[in-house]
Write a protein that holds these residues in place. Structure first.
Motif, PDB file in Angstrom:
ATOM      1  N   ASN A   1      18.667 -21.938 -18.023  1.00 17.44           N
ATOM      2  CA  ASN A   1      17.461 -21.647 -17.263  1.00 17.44           C
ATOM      3  C   ASN A   1      16.355 -20.972 -18.071  1.00 17.44           C
ATOM      4  O   ASN A   1      15.271 -20.765 -17.571  1.00 17.44           O
ATOM      5  CB  ASN A   1      17.795 -20.763 -16.060  1.00 17.44           C
ATOM      6  CG  ASN A   1      18.562 -21.537 -15.016  1.00 17.44           C
ATOM      7  OD1 ASN A   1      18.107 -22.581 -14.561  1.00 17.44           O
ATOM      8  ND2 ASN A   1      19.741 -21.062 -14.684  1.00 17.44           N
ATOM      9  N   ALA A   2      16.637 -20.628 -19.313  1.00 20.27           N
ATOM     10  CA  ALA A   2      15.640 -19.887 -20.079  1.00 20.27           C
ATOM     11  C   ALA A   2      14.620 -20.855 -20.684  1.00 20.27           C
ATOM     12  O   ALA A   2      14.868 -22.052 -20.791  1.00 20.27           O
ATOM     13  CB  ALA A   2      16.306 -19.085 -21.189  1.00 20.27           C
ATOM     14  N   SER A   3      13.460 -20.307 -21.058  1.00 18.85           N
ATOM     15  CA  SER A   3      12.476 -21.119 -21.778  1.00 18.85           C
ATOM     16  C   SER A   3      11.724 -20.199 -22.709  1.00 18.85           C
ATOM     17  O   SER A   3      11.975 -19.001 -22.746  1.00 18.85           O
ATOM     18  CB  SER A   3      11.532 -21.799 -20.794  1.00 18.85           C
ATOM     19  OG  SER A   3      10.845 -20.833 -20.049  1.00 18.85           O
ATOM     20  N   GLY A   4      10.803 -20.772 -23.451  1.00 25.69           N
ATOM     21  CA  GLY A   4       9.974 -19.963 -24.336  1.00 25.69           C
ATOM     22  C   GLY A   4      10.709 -19.519 -25.593  1.00 25.69           C
ATOM     23  O   GLY A   4      10.294 -18.586 -26.263  1.00 25.69           O
ATOM     24  N   GLY A   5      11.819 -20.201 -25.933  1.00 25.43           N
ATOM     25  CA  GLY A   5      12.540 -19.840 -27.148  1.00 25.43           C
ATOM     26  C   GLY A   5      13.400 -18.602 -26.969  1.00 25.43           C
ATOM     27  O   GLY A   5      14.013 -18.118 -27.913  1.00 25.43           O
ATOM     28  N   TYR A   6      13.464 -18.090 -25.722  1.00 22.29           N
ATOM     29  CA  TYR A   6      14.355 -16.966 -25.455  1.00 22.29           C
ATOM     30  C   TYR A   6      15.730 -17.527 -25.073  1.00 22.29           C
ATOM     31  O   TYR A   6      15.866 -18.667 -24.657  1.00 22.29           O
ATOM     32  CB  TYR A   6      13.808 -16.116 -24.304  1.00 22.29           C
ATOM     33  CG  TYR A   6      12.513 -15.422 -24.628  1.00 22.29           C
ATOM     34  CD1 TYR A   6      12.485 -14.294 -25.449  1.00 22.29           C
ATOM     35  CD2 TYR A   6      11.307 -15.905 -24.129  1.00 22.29           C
ATOM     36  CE1 TYR A   6      11.291 -13.667 -25.756  1.00 22.29           C
ATOM     37  CE2 TYR A   6      10.098 -15.281 -24.434  1.00 22.29           C
ATOM     38  CZ  TYR A   6      10.100 -14.159 -25.243  1.00 22.29           C
ATOM     39  OH  TYR A   6       8.919 -13.553 -25.549  1.00 22.29           O
ATOM     40  N   GLY A   7      16.762 -16.688 -25.167  1.00 23.17           N
ATOM     41  CA  GLY A   7      18.093 -17.074 -24.708  1.00 23.17           C
ATOM     42  C   GLY A   7      18.671 -18.253 -25.448  1.00 23.17           C
ATOM     43  O   GLY A   7      19.296 -19.113 -24.852  1.00 23.17           O
ATOM     44  N   MET A   8      18.428 -18.354 -26.755  1.00 22.56           N
ATOM     45  CA  MET A   8      19.074 -19.417 -27.507  1.00 22.56           C
ATOM     46  C   MET A   8      19.635 -18.919 -28.829  1.00 22.56           C
ATOM     47  O   MET A   8      19.210 -17.903 -29.367  1.00 22.56           O
ATOM     48  CB  MET A   8      18.138 -20.602 -27.717  1.00 22.56           C
ATOM     49  CG  MET A   8      16.903 -20.333 -28.551  1.00 22.56           C
ATOM     50  SD  MET A   8      15.804 -21.762 -28.499  1.00 22.56           S
ATOM     51  CE  MET A   8      16.487 -22.726 -29.839  1.00 22.56           C
ATOM     52  N   LEU A   9      20.630 -19.672 -29.311  1.00 22.38           N
ATOM     53  CA  LEU A   9      21.294 -19.311 -30.562  1.00 22.38           C
ATOM     54  C   LEU A   9      21.253 -20.538 -31.465  1.00 22.38           C
ATOM     55  O   LEU A   9      21.673 -21.624 -31.071  1.00 22.38           O
ATOM     56  CB  LEU A   9      22.756 -18.934 -30.288  1.00 22.38           C
ATOM     57  CG  LEU A   9      23.618 -18.714 -31.535  1.00 22.38           C
ATOM     58  CD1 LEU A   9      23.615 -17.247 -31.912  1.00 22.38           C
ATOM     59  CD2 LEU A   9      25.043 -19.194 -31.312  1.00 22.38           C
ATOM     60  N   ILE A  10      20.708 -20.368 -32.666  1.00 19.14           N
ATOM     61  CA  ILE A  10      20.727 -21.473 -33.621  1.00 19.14           C
ATOM     62  C   ILE A  10      21.896 -21.216 -34.565  1.00 19.14           C
ATOM     63  O   ILE A  10      21.799 -20.406 -35.490  1.00 19.14           O
ATOM     64  CB  ILE A  10      19.391 -21.573 -34.369  1.00 19.14           C
ATOM     65  CG1 ILE A  10      18.280 -21.836 -33.351  1.00 19.14           C
ATOM     66  CG2 ILE A  10      19.437 -22.688 -35.412  1.00 19.14           C
ATOM     67  CD1 ILE A  10      16.900 -21.925 -33.925  1.00 19.14           C
ATOM     68  N   GLY A  11      23.010 -21.881 -34.281  1.00 24.60           N
ATOM     69  CA  GLY A  11      24.277 -21.629 -34.957  1.00 24.60           C
ATOM     70  C   GLY A  11      24.184 -21.451 -36.462  1.00 24.60           C
ATOM     71  O   GLY A  11      24.592 -20.414 -37.004  1.00 24.60           O
ATOM     72  N   PRO A  12      23.626 -22.442 -37.186  1.00 26.99           N
ATOM     73  CA  PRO A  12      23.631 -22.352 -38.656  1.00 26.99           C
ATOM     74  C   PRO A  12      22.832 -21.164 -39.188  1.00 26.99           C
ATOM     75  O   PRO A  12      23.068 -20.719 -40.309  1.00 26.99           O
ATOM     76  CB  PRO A  12      22.975 -23.669 -39.095  1.00 26.99           C
ATOM     77  CG  PRO A  12      23.086 -24.580 -37.925  1.00 26.99           C
ATOM     78  CD  PRO A  12      23.082 -23.715 -36.712  1.00 26.99           C
ATOM     79  N   HIS A  13      21.835 -20.674 -38.406  1.00 29.79           N
ATOM     80  CA  HIS A  13      21.004 -19.578 -38.903  1.00 29.79           C
ATOM     81  C   HIS A  13      21.438 -18.225 -38.353  1.00 29.79           C
ATOM     82  O   HIS A  13      20.873 -17.210 -38.701  1.00 29.79           O
ATOM     83  CB  HIS A  13      19.531 -19.795 -38.510  1.00 29.79           C
ATOM     84  CG  HIS A  13      18.931 -21.034 -39.107  1.00 29.79           C
ATOM     85  ND1 HIS A  13      17.626 -21.418 -38.893  1.00 29.79           N
ATOM     86  CD2 HIS A  13      19.464 -21.981 -39.897  1.00 29.79           C
ATOM     87  CE1 HIS A  13      17.391 -22.560 -39.528  1.00 29.79           C
ATOM     88  NE2 HIS A  13      18.488 -22.917 -40.141  1.00 29.79           N
ATOM     89  N   ALA A  14      22.423 -18.222 -37.446  1.00 28.59           N
ATOM     90  CA  ALA A  14      22.761 -16.986 -36.740  1.00 28.59           C
ATOM     91  C   ALA A  14      23.798 -16.175 -37.507  1.00 28.59           C
ATOM     92  O   ALA A  14      24.566 -16.704 -38.315  1.00 28.59           O
ATOM     93  CB  ALA A  14      23.294 -17.316 -35.347  1.00 28.59           C
TER      94      ALA A  14
END
Lengths: 481, 231
Positions: A379-392
């Motif tokens: 339900n999130a948007s605006g680039g919030y609430g996400m994980l970019i696995g390779p960079h995390a």
């Protein structure tokens, strides 16, 4: 082919799909004229034009407030002078693909709030639809004018390493950013008019008039001449500039919740000459906040009694209530199925492969491959609430692992895409930066796709996040005629 | 018109008026002070008395103190905030005017940026003409707005130079591409008088670019370049 020491000679398109170069030193044909202009430009000249552009955005207050920034200062969205150019044949396919998608999603929305045929088909798990946070039981059996739910859609498209377009997500609730499409064009014309003489570019400034036509088309049948207003959450909203921009360009009132009230199943606005009936509300307030009697009680942004009036068909809302179910990121995975089910067609623009954590076997896959995947909250948007696995970091990955196990319905995962890149100015030289594309689709009596869109740029080297709230910038986007 | 818009329009105007009133207080007092010159004067007395601060603080308090809700900066900020909320109902020009005024007064670094530009100009000219800091100095004319606007002030410097026995003085106004009547009046008339009155002899206000063929060629070149693609 390219003069030595020009800013283009040193440019390295690398292994990503580059919008401008097909190989090092080889410019794609439709970028050739732009390349010639770029070669004649000195670093000082670029800086000067860049400053003029920034100043223009600043003076006209084309700014956004950044959430969680205590200083409360408004920022301008960084603007990159090098435009993105889209060929007519590429655009034609995007246009058809979006039209197909929006048509199917509206049939889907109508279905899940009426007959629910798709839920009985076994093609999509009913609990995924009915359990979605964006599903609003309150609008069951409500018939929106013309059967249209999403009058304004902004879908995010990305290109992979082969140049193939994919839909990354659909924004069907209150998509924003279209004011930048118009303003970026205006500012680029102002600071670098020369380059416009080389190309037949399709205009974008008709958008507000097209939007107004759509809003008039969906007025309740009871209204002879429809009064249309734009409902804004107010100056503290990050997209406030856009609300003012659109209201002014359409010549309609921009209202806040407190300017409206409901009496005798009619919505009115408070004016200096008494109350005036309102027929259509282009609302930039989320479902959750739009009516404290129906949804969040602590909301000061909405209008008490609005839902009841809407259910009686005495006021139209754009977008309709309850569209969030169709841009839930888990439902997104089923859009190709939805297109097939309602239209009997294959999707023209493919989806990005999506793993749904609610599904036990896909969840196992996500947890095992979290380091390669992008994990997103549904339900999130605006680039919030996400994980970019390779960079995390390892800790962040563990954190998301826990979150997924605690709330599987709340998450999906997608492969990390090698987003296409576009030359952008960075400290006096041209460097490749990842871009996406958000075109805007209007739907009233017919579907119109504005020829252009918002090209967002991840200005930090290597970054894949293009959202303005996360340090992204924008480019003018040209669709050739 | 929405009731809220009418209300905010009214208060936008009130805040602008308040800002004008405050800046006029300062403007009048400064003028009186400059007219009297070196004589000890107490023009700030009534203002100081009314506010209860020292004379140095008073202009800061009235102009740029963000904690003072009636300071010029606060008034402009309120006016601009209100105008932002109703920008769809007012003309773009009115909004831009208030917005740029606010930014020039209130945004951090606005002053330093202005100074930075001028200082780099000064350095370039010095290098080209081989003049040292005693022979070529930078002063600031415009004193609207913030209490401690950029110093040294032109009038005070001109006076001090004349009193130090400097007989010949030329003034160039790099902020203008073409001669500005108001500035000419201030420099070529007022400051020339200040200079002579205090013992100076030859005062020259150097004309701007519009006065020479070479200067006009520059202006012509810039205009043609910027209008390329339009005309």
């Amino acid at each position: 082919m390219i003069a030595q020491r020009s800013p283009l000679a040193a440019y390295d398109p690398t292994a990503f799909w580059d919008e401008m170069f097909s190989a090092p030193g080889v410019v794609r044909p439709h970028y050739a004229a732009l390349a010639r202009r770029l070669e004649t430009l000195s670093a000082q000249e670029v800086t000067r034009r860049q400053r003029a552009a920034d100043l223009s955005f600043q003076a006209r207050g084309i700014t956004f407030a950044v959430n969680q920034d205590p200083s409360g200062l408004e920022k301008i969205m960084p603007f990159d002078l090098v435009p993105r150019i889209i060929l007519p044949e590429e655009w034609e396919r995007i246009e058809r693909g979006l039209e197909q998608r929006v048509r199917a999603l509206n049939l889907f929305l109508h279905d899940v709030y009426h007959e629910q045929k798709i839920l009985g088909s076994g093609l999509i798990p009913p609990e995924l639809v009915l359990g979605a946070r964006g599903y609003r039981r309150e609008v069951r059996s409500v018939e929106p004018p013309l059967g249209v739910y999403t009058h304004v859609v902004g879908s995010d498209l990305v290109r992979d390493h082969r140049g193939e377009f994919y839909v990354l997500e659909d924004n069907l609730r209150v998509p924003s950013g279209v004011s930048y499409v118009v303003e970026n064009r205006r500012v680029l014309k102002r600071v670098w008019p020369q380059i416009f003489t080389d190309y037949p570019i399709r205009p974008v400034e008709g958008y507000p008039q097209d939007l107004l036509s759509v809003l008039r088309e969906v007025a309740p049948p009871i209204a002879d001449t429809a009064t249309v207003v734009l409902l804004t959450p107010g100056v503290h909203n990050s997209a406030f500039f856009e609300h003012a921009f659109l209201a002014k360009a359409m010549g309609i009132e921009m209202v806040q919740g407190s300017d409206l009230f409901v009496d005798d199943a009619t919505v009115y606005m408070r004016t200096t000459s008494g109350r005036q009936r309102v027929d259509v509300i282009y609302r930039r307030v989320d479902d959750d906040f739009i009516d404290p009697l129906a949804f969040r009680r602590d909301s000061f942004l909405g209008v008490p009694g609005l839902l009841a009036t809407y259910r009686m068909g005495r006021v139209s809302l754009a977008n309709a209530l309850g569209t969030g179910v169709a841009d839930d990121k888990a439902i997104y995975a089923y859009v190709p199925t939805i297109i097939k089910f309602y239209l009997g067609e294959d999707e023209i623009i493919p989806n990005v492969k999506t793993y749904i954590a609610a599904d036990p076997s896909e969840r196992t896959y996500i947890l095992e491959h979290i380091a390669e995947l992008v994990v997103k909250s549904v339900n999130a948007s605006g680039g919030y609430g996400m994980l970019i696995g390779p960079h995390a970091s390892k800790a962040d990955r563990e954190e998301y692992r826990r979150r997924i196990e605690a709330d599987p319905r709340g998450y999906i995962a997608q492969p990390t895409l090698a987003l296409s890149r576009h030359p952008s100015w960075s400290d006096g030289s041209l460097e490749g930066r990842h871009v996406d594309l958000r075109p805007y689709v209007l739907f009233g009596k017919e579907i119109r796709v504005t020829p252009g869109g918002l090209t967002r740029v991840a200005l930090r080297a290597g970054s894949l996040v293009v959202n303005s709230s996360q340090g992204g910038g924008a480019k003018d986007t040209w669709v050739l005629g | 018109m929405l009731c809220r818009v009418a209300d905010d329009l009214y208060w936008t105007a009130r805040y602008v008026e308040r800002g004008i009133a405050v800046s006029r207080l300062i403007d009048v007092t400064r003028h009186l002070e400059l007219d009297v010159g070196t004589e000890v004067s107490d023009f700030w007395g009534p203002l100081v008395g009314a506010i209860g601060l020292s004379a140095e603080d008073v202009s800061f308090f009235l102009l740029s103190d963000e904690k003072n809700p009636d300071s010029l900066v606060s008034s402009v900020r309120h006016a601009r905030e209100l105008a932002r909320g109703i920008r769809e109902s007012i003309s773009s020009e009115m909004w831009e005017e208030l917005n740029t005024l606010y930014q020039s007064l209130a945004l951090p670094g606005a002053q330093r940026r202005a100074q930075g530009d001028s200082l780099s100009f000064q350095r370039l000219v010095r290098e080209r003409l081989g003049l040292d800091e005693d022979k070529f100095m930078l002063t600031f004319q415009s004193r609207f707005g913030v209490a401690e606007w950029l110093t040294p002030y032109t009038a005070e410097t001109v006076k001090a130079l004349a009193q130090r026995g400097i007989k010949n003085l030329a003034v160039v106004m790099p902020g203008f591409t073409a001669d500005c009547l108001e500035t000419l009046e201030e420099i070529a008339v007022e400051n020339a008088e200040i200079f002579r009155h205090n013992g100076g002899e030859n005062f020259a206000a150097l004309p701007c670019l519009n006065d020479s063929d070479a200067g006009m060629t520059v202006i012509h070149h810039v205009a043609t370049r910027e209008l390329a693609g339009w005309v």
